[in-house]
Write a protein that holds these residues in place. Structure first.
Motif, PDB file in Angstrom:
ATOM      1  N   PHE A   1      -8.064  -6.699   1.783  1.00 49.52           N
ATOM      2  CA  PHE A   1      -7.041  -6.683   2.770  1.00 49.52           C
ATOM      3  C   PHE A   1      -6.535  -5.557   2.703  1.00 49.52           C
ATOM      4  N   LEU A   2      -6.522  -4.854   3.696  1.00 55.14           N
ATOM      5  CA  LEU A   2      -5.187  -4.297   4.302  1.00 55.14           C
ATOM      6  C   LEU A   2      -4.175  -4.729   5.552  1.00 55.14           C
ATOM      7  N   LEU A   3      -2.672  -4.818   4.908  1.00 54.48           N
ATOM      8  CA  LEU A   3      -2.441  -6.436   5.529  1.00 54.48           C
ATOM      9  C   LEU A   3      -1.025  -4.596   5.783  1.00 54.48           C
ATOM     10  N   VAL A   4      -1.246  -4.789   7.336  1.00 56.18           N
ATOM     11  CA  VAL A   4      -0.330  -3.643   7.767  1.00 56.18           C
ATOM     12  C   VAL A   4       0.669  -4.252   8.744  1.00 56.18           C
ATOM     13  N   GLY A   5       1.918  -3.414   8.221  1.00 54.41           N
ATOM     14  CA  GLY A   5       3.139  -4.084   9.226  1.00 54.41           C
ATOM     15  C   GLY A   5       4.564  -3.734   8.548  1.00 54.41           C
ATOM     16  N   GLU A   6       5.523  -3.818   8.643  1.00 56.65           N
ATOM     17  CA  GLU A   6       7.160  -3.959   7.633  1.00 56.65           C
ATOM     18  C   GLU A   6       6.778  -4.102   6.609  1.00 56.65           C
ATOM     19  N   GLU A   7       6.278  -3.064   5.795  1.00 58.96           N
ATOM     20  CA  GLU A   7       6.358  -2.871   3.536  1.00 58.96           C
ATOM     21  C   GLU A   7       7.489  -4.149   3.077  1.00 58.96           C
ATOM     22  N   SER A   8       8.391  -3.647   3.186  1.00 59.04           N
ATOM     23  CA  SER A   8       9.273  -4.618   2.553  1.00 59.04           C
ATOM     24  C   SER A   8       8.884  -6.181   2.547  1.00 59.04           C
ATOM     25  N   ALA A   9       9.009  -6.488   3.820  1.00 60.86           N
ATOM     26  CA  ALA A   9       8.915  -7.897   4.903  1.00 60.86           C
ATOM     27  C   ALA A   9       7.482  -8.208   3.929  1.00 60.86           C
TER      28      ALA A   9
END
Length: 344
Positions: free
Chosen positions: A37-45
Motif C-alpha cells: 500500500f501507498l499511504l497518501v497524506g500528511e506524512e507525520s500524521a
C-alpha cells in the motif's frame, strides 16, 4: 505499466478520518497476501497513526501530500489543488504506474473530476460510469451503473455501460455470461425513452459479447437477484441507490422500534436475534463497499465516506481483485469485439 502489487490509499479522505482508513488498510493486508500500500497524506500524521499498526509498516510506504479535499468542496476548486492533495496524489500514483488502483473515501464529485482529468477515458468510451454492488435475494449481488457520474446519456453510452458492467460482474462474481438489463419504467419493448429503446436494440443484436441481455427491468425488481448487471443513467441510478439505502435504514429502524415496544416484543427479539442479525449484515453498506469508476485508463474506487474499517477493507479488496484480473484489458477487449461485430 501499473504495478499490480500496490494500492494507493487516500489516507486522509472520508468522514471518519485517518484512524479508520489505516485500520481498514491493516485489515485488508491480512486478507490479501502480497498486496502492498501507498499511504497518501500528511506524512507525520500517517507515521503517528502507524504506531497502532506496527506490522503494516513493512507492507506500506508513505507518500506525502500536505492538503486534503473537504467533503463540500466544489470539483473545480478541488481540481486546482489536485497536485498537493491526498486524493489527487493517490490518483497520480495510478497515472505514473506506481499503483494498480487508488481508493478514496473522500468527496465523490472531486474524485470523479480528478480521475477523469488525470487518467482520461479508455479508447471507445465516451464517458466513465460509477458502478457498485448492491445486495439482492439471489446468490450474488447486482452491479448497478451509472450511479451519478452522468445525469444525461445517449444510447451509445448505455451500451458502453452495459459492456463495462458485464466485465465488472465477470471479475467480481466469477460469472461467465452475466445477465444484463436496462432500468426502465416498464418491461415492454415500447416503454421508456428513445435512448433506452435504442440501447436495447443494439444490445439485442450483439451476439458474441460475454453477456446475456435480459431486456428491461423495473425498479421494484432491482434486489430480486434476477439480473447480474442493471444499467441506467446516473440520475436514475443515484436516486435508486439512495432509495435502496434509505429503505434499508427504514427497515432496520422499524424492526428496532417494533422489538422494543413491549416486554413480549423484547422476548421475541431475543428469539429472532440470529435472523435479525443476518438481515442487518446483509443490508450493511460496509459489506458491499467499493464503487468503481469504469472506463478510465486506470482504476479508481470510491469508498463510502462513512465507511468503518470493515468497509474500507472491503473497498480495498474490490480494488485488489480488479487489478489482479486486469479489468481494464477485459473491458477494452469486449468493446473491440462489439465494434467489430457492429461494423461487420
Amino acid at each position: 505499466m501499473a504495478d499490480k502489487s500496490w494500492i494507493a490509499v487516500d489516507a486522509m479522505g472520508g468522514d471518519e478520518g485517518l484512524a479508520v482508513m489505516l485500520a481498514g488498510v491493516a485489515r485488508a493486508r491480512h486478507r490479501f497476501e502480497g498486496m502492498k500500500f501507498l499511504l497518501v497524506g500528511e506524512e507525520s500524521a500517517i507515521r503517528d497513526g502507524l504506531t497502532k499498526h506496527p506490522n503494516l509498516g513493512e507492507h506500506a510506504e508513505i507518500v506525502h501530500a500536505p492538503d486534503v479535499i473537504s467533503g463540500d468542496e466544489k470539483a473545480g476548486a478541488a481540481l486546482r489543488r489536485a497536485k498537493t492533495t491526498s486524493m489527487g496524489v493517490a490518483i497520480d500514483c495510478v497515472k505514473q504506474g506506481r499503483a494498480g488502483a487508488a481508493v478514496s473515501s473522500g468527496n465523490t464529485g472531486a474524485l470523479m473530476a480528478m480521475a477523469k482529468l488525470a487518467l482520461r477515458t479508455m479508447p471507445g468510451i465516451d464517458r466513465p460510469a460509477l458502478a457498485a454492488l448492491l445486495p439482492t435475494l439471489g446468490e450474488n449481488d447486482v452491479v448497478v451503473l451509472d450511479l451519478g457520474a452522468n445525469t444525461e446519456v445517449e444510447a451509445k453510452n448505455l451500451v458502453q455501460f452495459a459492456v463495462m458492467g458485464a466485465a465488472y460482474a465477470r471479475v467480481t462474481m466469477d460469472l461467465e455470461s452475466p445477465r444484463v438489463a436496462l432500468l426502465n419504467i416498464g418491461s415492454e419493448d415500447q416503454k421508456g425513452t428513445e435512448e433506452i429503446r435504442d440501447a436495447a436494440a443494439a444490445l439485442r443484436s450483439a451476439n458474441h459479447l460475454p453477456m446475456t441481455f435480459a431486456g428491461f427491468v423495473e425498479g421494484d425488481r432491482l434486489s430480486r437477484g434476477e439480473h447480474d448487471v442493471i444499467v441506467c443513467d446516473g440520475f436514475s441510478g443515484n436516486i435508486a441507490l439512495k432509495t435502496a439505502e434509505g429503505t434499508a435504514r427504514f427497515v432496520g429502524d422499524l424492526l428496532k422500534r417494533a422489538f422494543t415496544s413491549s416486554v413480549r416484543s423484547k422476548i421475541g427479539f431475543l428469539i429472532s436475534r440470529p435472523a435479525t442479525q443476518l438481515l442487518r449484515d446483509h443490508l450493511d453498506p460496509n459489506n458491499h463497499n467499493g464503487a468503481v469508476f469504469l472506463g478510465l485508463n486506470g482504476l479508481v474506487l470510491k469508498s463510502h465516506g462513512s465507511a468503518n474499517e470493515i468497509g474500507v477493507a472491503n473497498a480495498i479488496g474490490v480494488a485488489a481483485k480488479m487489478v489482479q484480473a486486469d479489468l481494464a484489458r477485459r473491458i477494452a477487449d469486449d468493446l473491440r469485439h462489439f465494434e467489430q461485430e457492429k461494423a461487420a
